[in-house]
Design a protein around this motif. Structure first.
Motif, PDB file in Angstrom:
ATOM      1  N   GLY A   1       0.810  -1.218   0.000  1.00 58.05           N
ATOM      2  CA  GLY A   1       0.000   0.000   0.000  1.00 58.05           C
ATOM      3  C   GLY A   1       0.840   1.263   0.000  1.00 58.05           C
ATOM      4  N   VAL A   2       1.899   1.285   0.806  1.00 54.47           N
ATOM      5  CA  VAL A   2       2.778   2.453   0.833  1.00 54.47           C
ATOM      6  C   VAL A   2       3.546   2.578  -0.475  1.00 54.47           C
ATOM      7  CG1 VAL A   2       4.750   3.510   2.008  1.00 54.47           C
ATOM      8  CG2 VAL A   2       2.936   2.432   3.343  1.00 54.47           C
ATOM      9  N   GLN A   3       3.960   1.442  -1.035  1.00 53.47           N
ATOM     10  CA  GLN A   3       4.669   1.482  -2.310  1.00 53.47           C
ATOM     11  C   GLN A   3       3.796   2.034  -3.431  1.00 53.47           C
ATOM     12  OE1 GLN A   3       7.537   1.412  -3.360  1.00 53.47           O
ATOM     13  NE2 GLN A   3       7.239   1.179  -5.571  1.00 53.47           N
ATOM     14  N   ALA A   4       2.483   1.803  -3.352  1.00 53.13           N
ATOM     15  CA  ALA A   4       1.579   2.329  -4.377  1.00 53.13           C
ATOM     16  C   ALA A   4       1.599   3.848  -4.399  1.00 53.13           C
ATOM     17  CB  ALA A   4       0.158   1.825  -4.128  1.00 53.13           C
ATOM     18  N   ARG A   5       1.839   4.467  -3.247  1.00 51.45           N
ATOM     19  CA  ARG A   5       1.945   5.927  -3.182  1.00 51.45           C
ATOM     20  C   ARG A   5       3.369   6.397  -3.439  1.00 51.45           C
ATOM     21  NH1 ARG A   5       0.187   6.960   2.506  1.00 51.45           N
ATOM     22  NH2 ARG A   5      -0.164   4.732   2.728  1.00 51.45           N
ATOM     23  N   ASN A   6       4.338   5.534  -3.142  1.00 50.16           N
ATOM     24  CA  ASN A   6       5.744   5.908  -3.273  1.00 50.16           C
ATOM     25  C   ASN A   6       6.224   5.857  -4.719  1.00 50.16           C
ATOM     26  OD1 ASN A   6       8.408   6.437  -1.942  1.00 50.16           O
ATOM     27  ND2 ASN A   6       8.911   4.482  -2.909  1.00 50.16           N
ATOM     28  N   LYS A   7       5.570   5.111  -5.567  1.00 43.29           N
ATOM     29  CA  LYS A   7       6.049   4.944  -6.938  1.00 43.29           C
ATOM     30  C   LYS A   7       5.917   6.247  -7.730  1.00 43.29           C
ATOM     31  CE  LYS A   7       3.633   2.373  -9.706  1.00 43.29           C
ATOM     32  NZ  LYS A   7       2.777   1.307 -10.293  1.00 43.29           N
ATOM     33  N   THR A   8       6.894   6.494  -8.567  1.00 37.21           N
ATOM     34  CA  THR A   8       6.893   7.666  -9.449  1.00 37.21           C
ATOM     35  C   THR A   8       7.236   7.181 -10.852  1.00 37.21           C
ATOM     36  OG1 THR A   8       9.168   8.033  -8.689  1.00 37.21           O
ATOM     37  CG2 THR A   8       7.461   9.443  -7.744  1.00 37.21           C
ATOM     38  N   PRO A   9       6.234   6.809 -11.627  1.00 38.29           N
ATOM     39  CA  PRO A   9       6.490   6.136 -12.912  1.00 38.29           C
ATOM     40  C   PRO A   9       7.380   6.930 -13.859  1.00 38.29           C
ATOM     41  CG  PRO A   9       4.174   5.995 -12.314  1.00 38.29           C
ATOM     42  CD  PRO A   9       4.804   6.922 -11.326  1.00 38.29           C
TER      43      PRO A   9
ATOM     44  N   GLN B   1       5.422  13.091  -2.825  1.00 37.44           N
ATOM     45  CA  GLN B   1       5.700  13.725  -1.536  1.00 37.44           C
ATOM     46  C   GLN B   1       4.421  14.044  -0.776  1.00 37.44           C
ATOM     47  OE1 GLN B   1       7.158  17.815  -1.501  1.00 37.44           O
ATOM     48  NE2 GLN B   1       8.508  17.311   0.206  1.00 37.44           N
ATOM     49  N   VAL B   2       3.439  14.656  -1.459  1.00 41.50           N
ATOM     50  CA  VAL B   2       2.253  15.079  -0.721  1.00 41.50           C
ATOM     51  C   VAL B   2       1.384  13.897  -0.306  1.00 41.50           C
ATOM     52  CG1 VAL B   2       2.168  17.418  -1.612  1.00 41.50           C
ATOM     53  CG2 VAL B   2       1.027  15.603  -2.882  1.00 41.50           C
ATOM     54  N   GLU B   3       1.438  12.801  -1.046  1.00 40.11           N
ATOM     55  CA  GLU B   3       0.678  11.622  -0.613  1.00 40.11           C
ATOM     56  C   GLU B   3       1.286  10.995   0.626  1.00 40.11           C
ATOM     57  OE1 GLU B   3      -2.067   9.140  -3.179  1.00 40.11           O
ATOM     58  OE2 GLU B   3      -0.188   9.108  -4.301  1.00 40.11           O
ATOM     59  N   LEU B   4       2.596  11.113   0.799  1.00 42.59           N
ATOM     60  CA  LEU B   4       3.265  10.470   1.922  1.00 42.59           C
ATOM     61  C   LEU B   4       3.569  11.425   3.078  1.00 42.59           C
ATOM     62  CD1 LEU B   4       5.639   8.208  -0.160  1.00 42.59           C
ATOM     63  CD2 LEU B   4       3.807   7.410   1.332  1.00 42.59           C
ATOM     64  N   GLU B   5       3.769  12.708   2.798  1.00 42.94           N
ATOM     65  CA  GLU B   5       4.079  13.632   3.885  1.00 42.94           C
ATOM     66  C   GLU B   5       3.449  15.003   3.709  1.00 42.94           C
ATOM     67  OE1 GLU B   5       8.332  13.896   4.146  1.00 42.94           O
ATOM     68  OE2 GLU B   5       8.597  14.356   2.011  1.00 42.94           O
ATOM     69  N   GLY B   6       2.472  15.098   2.803  1.00 42.46           N
ATOM     70  CA  GLY B   6       1.789  16.378   2.627  1.00 42.46           C
ATOM     71  C   GLY B   6       1.072  16.819   3.882  1.00 42.46           C
ATOM     72  N   PHE B   7       0.453  15.882   4.588  1.00 45.92           N
ATOM     73  CA  PHE B   7      -0.262  16.203   5.820  1.00 45.92           C
ATOM     74  C   PHE B   7       0.666  16.881   6.819  1.00 45.92           C
ATOM     75  CE2 PHE B   7      -1.546  14.856  10.137  1.00 45.92           C
ATOM     76  CZ  PHE B   7      -2.786  15.460  10.202  1.00 45.92           C
ATOM     77  N   GLU B   8       1.861  16.330   6.985  1.00 41.72           N
ATOM     78  CA  GLU B   8       2.839  16.912   7.913  1.00 41.72           C
ATOM     79  C   GLU B   8       3.300  18.282   7.440  1.00 41.72           C
ATOM     80  OE1 GLU B   8       7.486  16.279   9.325  1.00 41.72           O
ATOM     81  OE2 GLU B   8       6.517  14.776   8.039  1.00 41.72           O
ATOM     82  N   PHE B   9       3.660  18.385   6.169  1.00 43.04           N
ATOM     83  CA  PHE B   9       4.228  19.628   5.663  1.00 43.04           C
ATOM     84  C   PHE B   9       3.226  20.776   5.711  1.00 43.04           C
ATOM     85  CE2 PHE B   9       8.411  18.976   3.324  1.00 43.04           C
ATOM     86  CZ  PHE B   9       8.768  17.884   4.093  1.00 43.04           C
ATOM     87  N   VAL B  10       1.974  20.487   5.378  1.00 49.36           N
ATOM     88  CA  VAL B  10       0.967  21.548   5.401  1.00 49.36           C
ATOM     89  C   VAL B  10       0.691  21.975   6.838  1.00 49.36           C
ATOM     90  CG1 VAL B  10      -1.418  22.154   4.837  1.00 49.36           C
ATOM     91  CG2 VAL B  10      -0.039  20.858   3.205  1.00 49.36           C
ATOM     92  N   GLN B  11       0.674  21.007   7.760  1.00 50.39           N
ATOM     93  CA  GLN B  11       0.525  21.377   9.176  1.00 50.39           C
ATOM     94  C   GLN B  11       1.636  22.308   9.625  1.00 50.39           C
ATOM     95  OE1 GLN B  11       0.018  17.618  11.477  1.00 50.39           O
ATOM     96  NE2 GLN B  11      -1.767  18.645  12.292  1.00 50.39           N
ATOM     97  N   ARG B  12       2.860  21.996   9.235  1.00 52.28           N
ATOM     98  CA  ARG B  12       3.997  22.835   9.621  1.00 52.28           C
ATOM     99  C   ARG B  12       3.894  24.212   8.967  1.00 52.28           C
ATOM    100  NH1 ARG B  12       7.769  20.022  12.431  1.00 52.28           N
ATOM    101  NH2 ARG B  12       7.889  17.758  12.150  1.00 52.28           N
ATOM    102  N   GLN B  13       3.407  24.242   7.735  1.00 52.54           N
ATOM    103  CA  GLN B  13       3.228  25.515   7.044  1.00 52.54           C
ATOM    104  C   GLN B  13       2.223  26.395   7.783  1.00 52.54           C
ATOM    105  OE1 GLN B  13       1.661  25.063   3.085  1.00 52.54           O
ATOM    106  NE2 GLN B  13       1.218  27.232   2.839  1.00 52.54           N
ATOM    107  N   ILE B  14       1.097  25.819   8.155  1.00 53.77           N
ATOM    108  CA  ILE B  14       0.079  26.577   8.880  1.00 53.77           C
ATOM    109  C   ILE B  14       0.621  27.032  10.225  1.00 53.77           C
ATOM    110  CG2 ILE B  14      -2.211  26.443   9.954  1.00 53.77           C
ATOM    111  CD1 ILE B  14      -2.983  24.428   7.745  1.00 53.77           C
ATOM    112  N   GLU B  15       1.340  26.155  10.901  1.00 54.38           N
ATOM    113  CA  GLU B  15       1.907  26.501  12.210  1.00 54.38           C
ATOM    114  C   GLU B  15       2.886  27.669  12.085  1.00 54.38           C
ATOM    115  OE1 GLU B  15       2.015  26.651  15.944  1.00 54.38           O
ATOM    116  OE2 GLU B  15       1.174  24.733  15.318  1.00 54.38           O
ATOM    117  N   ALA B  16       3.685  27.681  11.014  1.00 58.39           N
ATOM    118  CA  ALA B  16       4.637  28.782  10.817  1.00 58.39           C
ATOM    119  C   ALA B  16       3.899  30.102  10.631  1.00 58.39           C
ATOM    120  CB  ALA B  16       5.527  28.494   9.606  1.00 58.39           C
ATOM    121  N   ALA B  17       2.828  30.069   9.829  1.00 60.51           N
ATOM    122  CA  ALA B  17       2.053  31.295   9.606  1.00 60.51           C
ATOM    123  C   ALA B  17       1.359  31.749  10.881  1.00 60.51           C
ATOM    124  CB  ALA B  17       1.028  31.054   8.504  1.00 60.51           C
TER     125      ALA B  17
END
Length: 917
Positions: free
Chosen positions: A282-290, A620-636
């Motif tokens: 399941g994680v590999q399905a999101r990690n693949k970049t054809p 990137q956003v499928e695997l860590e977008g949730f984290e990065f956007v949270q950090r972005q909002i927190e910075a603002a």
């Protein structure tokens, strides 16, 4: 100590708590009997209590290790505590726990302790196995939890592509909080033993559960449905995750339930190896970049280049004596991967059948669309593609007047009859807001009354605006479809691609709203509500319809397009953009015309590096977008809080809040600010669920008129030239700071330092100022903050470009091309001949797009009558850049003769049209 309400996400709260615990433990170690020791011990106790509420949701350091450190403190082993907390904090900061086991005992050795994740060379980081965490939901005792974790860990194999650790929580509520707190979670295993309620503090719990459907919905669940319902609820907040349901129920019982993100159901078995393989798959399905993978492989192949592009394989650079610096700067790989070939495992962007096609399908899944198309020349081109694919000459399109200029040019190319919509003005800050729903409905109802509704094709709005105003997308589409059930929507989300990966923001994206509407229109409840409203509104006049929240018919077609500048808010090379489609009639009515429009505007030599970056950015956003956007909002949020509460900064600067930028009538929640100095952060969820417009917190608009500098001067002469701080957008008295997923806390800290330095210099300047200098400063501030020209509305198209004088649509294409002949145009001086002509009552019509920057949108379009308000606004502008205006010649306008010829020809043209019909 700051409370949880002082943080907008759990990520920063946790980081700060561990740092504070490390500092307090170190202080206790230095002198455990000092006068301050009692206060320090109390602080450590409070920090442990605070961390205890959230540490259960992370695998590292884990609750056994956390309890061990707590016992160290209770037994007075402060040196051991200091050592352990230092190791934990360092591992969390550097990410070392993602690569290896971190020992916490003082006599333990950690040979790699100095290896910060960020300090490793890119090659070493790329070779490391990615780490994630798996959430297991089961109400087990401590012994059973150890057994579960042991069985999961023993399934690991050296050939596995990833490493993961397990986190065990007992209840459905805990699981929902865990996926909102813990960004490392990539998969969830839901076992039969889970319970409903959490033991966590209910006030804190409620704040987070609102984002997952609310506590009321959870309260009414049946125990036998806890597992399937959890899978469904997690899909609402983090749809990118995978869930695996272990159940004792029969296939028949499960089949009819909504299982949300559940990828597989395991029936009453403990097959840990099968579960392990499914999790990795399941994680590999999101990690693949054809496409990225294909390009990397292509770059390794020996080839002979006998086609275009001398730079391919870097040959024209390596053989050069003069441009070796270019090769040294970029490195060899970018040239090895540069080609115009579509063979060798690569693909064609114009006719994709291989890795580009697969990459676009993965992007479609990630962004919730039905189809997604890549673009390598920006969202300006995406906008033109969509408009040309959907709009035929003569179609009426309702357009946000202050949208990006590419839309206006798209209307010219498509030959649309443009009906411009006015946004509400924010005169105090020299900027526009967004288009009220009432204005859109009014225009649709007027067109319907004149028998033109069948010609209305599309509604085009900017979501979110440059200044961060976001529509209630679902409501806008619902009410418009109630009037025109086949209306097409184009949402320009150039600055909003990141929103998909935050549960609060996602609800206001075009694709998410489209998916909800499709589901809603199929429901029996919606059909009943529609029929009930129809009987109520029988014979209702327009005023009644404007005041009513309209319900569309169940037969309404959901036809939604969104264009996104991936490169603006996510990871992509410049000009990397996407078109997302959620159109029920795409296959039957649009696919061919879309293909032709795509061919028209897309280069036959697209940049493969941009395509590859879109592919990797999606991963990137499928695997860590949730984290990065949270950090972005927190910075603002941190930036907002720091400026709003700093006593010196408040003298000269003001952070504009939702209350400043959205009038009361459009904020049904009543929330005026996301931060209150006394209560901390208010929960944005209520406003984002209810209000007509909300403010994207990641954009911080700062009013700078109090400094005596206008926005453009403050941006160029102060921020950029003196301190190297880059920004895009200004207005007469504001500057806009935009955070993104790459913004760090250090960047925010530097900005605050700069603003404080500027404020101190102003204090010193005014302290030494003479009376006249002080009067001059006060006059400049008054001019910037109070003596502001009102923002003009769209006036009207000249009658030569209108089919009639009843509705407002105009033929912008005819006006645009009429100006190609210089004999049809003249130039009038802004402060001379133009003003004189208008004062004499002459009708003056613009022959060009006039776009002052800032604000960056047309205040005049070809064929538009120049009003006194527009003239006054243009004369008051103090910006250096006005696209379409020639200071040496003046404003380009149509001659009266050219306009009269069109007016005279209109009856004859209508006669010819009738004969043709």
């Amino acid at each position: 100590m700051q409370s949880m309400n002082d943080y907008s996400s759990a990520i920063q709260l946790r980081s700060d708590r561990w740092s504070a615990l490390r500092e307090a433990a170190a202080a206790l170690t230095r002198d455990p009997k000092a006068k301050a020791a009692a206060a320090l011990r109390k602080r450590v106790e409070e920090l442990f209590e605070s961390l205890a509420m959230i540490e259960a949701y992370w695998a590292f350091p884990g609750m056994p290790a956390f309890d061990y450190m707590r016992r160290q403190f209770e037994h007075g082993n402060f040196e051991d505590l200091a050592f352990s907390t230092n190791r934990v904090t360092r591992a969390l900061t550097t990410g070392a726990y993602r690569r290896r086991h971190i020992p916490l005992e003082r006599d333990s050795m950690d040979q790699e302790e100095q290896d910060d994740e960020a300090m490793l060379p890119p090659e070493a980081r790329a070779m490391a196995k990615p780490y994630f965490e798996v959430l297991i939901v089961d109400n087990v005792n401590e012994h059973q939890e150890r057994w579960l974790k042991h069985n999961v860990s023993r399934m690991r194999r050296p050939e596995d592509q990833f490493i993961y650790e397990a986190v065990v929580v007992p209840s459905l509520e805990d699981a929902l909080v865990a996926v909102l707190f813990n960004h490392n979670i990539q998969a969830i295993v839901v076992r039969p033993g889970l319970t409903l309620k959490s033991k966590m503090d209910q006030e804190v719990l409620g704040r987070y559960l609102n984002r997952a459907g609310g506590q009321e919905e959870i309260e009414h669940m049946l125990p036998e449905n806890y597992g399937p319902e959890l899978c469904r609820l997690v899909a609402k907040v983090r749809p990118e995750l995978d869930a695996y349901l272990v159940t004792e129920r029969s296939v028949e019982d499960i089949a009819g339930l909504d299982l949300g993100i559940c990828r597989r159901v395991f029936y009453n078995q403990e097959d840990f190896m099968e579960l392990h393989l499914n999790i990795l798959r399941g994680v590999q399905a999101r990690n693949k970049t054809p496409f990225f993978t294909a390009l990397v492989e292509y770059s390794k192949q020996p080839t002979g280049v006998f086609h275009a592009m001398p730079i391919s394989r870097g040959k024209s650079i390596t053989r050069s004596h003069w441009i070796q610096d270019m090769g040294a700067f970029y490195g060899p790989n970018i040239f090895l991967a540069e080609t115009s070939a579509t063979s060798g495992g690569l693909d064609s962007l114009l006719e994709p059948h291989g890795p580009i096609k697969e990459s676009q399908e993965l992007a479609s899944r990630a962004f919730g669309s039905k189809q997604t198309f890549f673009a390598t020349n920006g969202t300006s081109t995406c906008n033109k593609i969509v408009v040309q694919a959907l709009v035929r000459p003569g179609d009426i399109v309702l357009v946000d007047r202050d949208c990006h200029k590419s839309h206006h040019y798209g209307m010219v190319l498509a030959g649309a009859q443009v009906c411009y919509l006015d946004s509400y003005p924010l005169n105090e800050y020299s900027m526009y807001g967004a288009v009220p729903l009432r204005e859109i409905k009014h225009q649709l109802l007027q067109l319907k009354a004149e028998g033109k509704l069948d010609r209305v094709r599309m509604l085009l709005l900017t979501n979110c605006t440059f200044d961060g105003l976001v529509y209630n997308v679902e409501r806008v589409m619902e009410e418009c479809l109630a009037i025109k059930p086949d209306l097409i929507f184009l949402w320009d989300e150039a600055w909003f691609a990141f929103a998909r990966f935050n549960p609060t923001y996602r609800n206001r994206t075009g694709m998410d709203a489209a998916n909800r509407l499709r589901e809603k229109f199929r429901s029996e409840q919606h059909a009943r509500l529609y029929e009930a409203q129809q009987s109520t509104l029988k014979d209702a006049d327009d005023e009644k319809l404007l005041d009513t929240r309209l319900i569309p018919p169940p037969t309404a077609r959901v036809r939604v397009y969104a264009t996104q500048s991936t490169h603006k808010t996510l990871t992509s090379l410049r000009q990397g953009s996407m078109i997302h489609v959620n159109d029920q009639d795409f296959k039957g009515q649009v696919e061919q015309s879309f293909h032709e429009a795509y061919m028209t505007h897309t280069s036959t030599s697209p940049n493969y590096q941009i395509i590859a970056s879109l592919d990797v950015g999606r991963r990137q956003v499928e695997l860590e977008g949730f984290e990065f956007v949270q950090r972005q909002i927190e910075a603002a949020m941190s930036m907002r809080r720091a400026i709003s509460t700093h006593p010196l900064l408040k003298k000269y600067f003001k952070v504009l809040t939702a209350g400043d930028m959205i009038p009361d009538e459009y904020r049904q929640s009543g929330i005026t600010s996301y931060y209150d100095a006394e209560q901390g952060w208010t929960d944005m969820w209520d406003s984002w669920e209810q209000d007509d417009f909300v403010l994207d917190a990641t954009r911080v608009t700062l009013a700078v008129g109090g400094t005596g500098w206008d926005g453009d001067t403050f941006k160029t002469d102060i921020l950029m030239d003196k301190y190297g701080i880059q920004i895009n957008k200004t207005s007469r008295n504001t500057v806009l700071f935009m955070t993104n997923i790459g913004t760090t806390r250090s960047s925010v800290a530097y900005l605050i330092e700069v603003l404080v330095e500027i404020a101190k210099s102003l204090d010193e300047l005014l302290d030494d100022a003479s009376r006249m200098e002080r009067l001059s400063f006060d006059r400049r501030v008054k001019n910037l903050m109070h003596d502001l020209p009102p923002l003009p509305d769209f006036s009207r198209f000249h009658d030569a470009f209108r089919p009639d004088t009843v509705t407002s649509e105009g033929d912008i294409r005819t006006a645009f091309f009429l100006a190609y002949d210089d004999n049809n145009c003249d130039y009038l001086d802004l402060n001379g001949s133009l003003k004189d002509a208008m004062d004499d009552g002459q009708v003056v019509v613009s022959a060009s797009f006039i776009i002052p920057y800032p604000p960056g949108f047309p205040i005049l379009v070809p064929g538009q009558v120049i009003s006194q308000e527009i003239l006054a606004f243009m004369r008051a502008l103090d910006v250096n850049e006005i696209h379409g205006y020639r200071p040496d010649l003046g404003l380009r306008v149509f001659t009266p003769e050219a306009l009269q010829q069109l007016v005279d020809a209109k009856p004859e043209m209508k006669k010819i049209a009738r004969v043709a019909e």
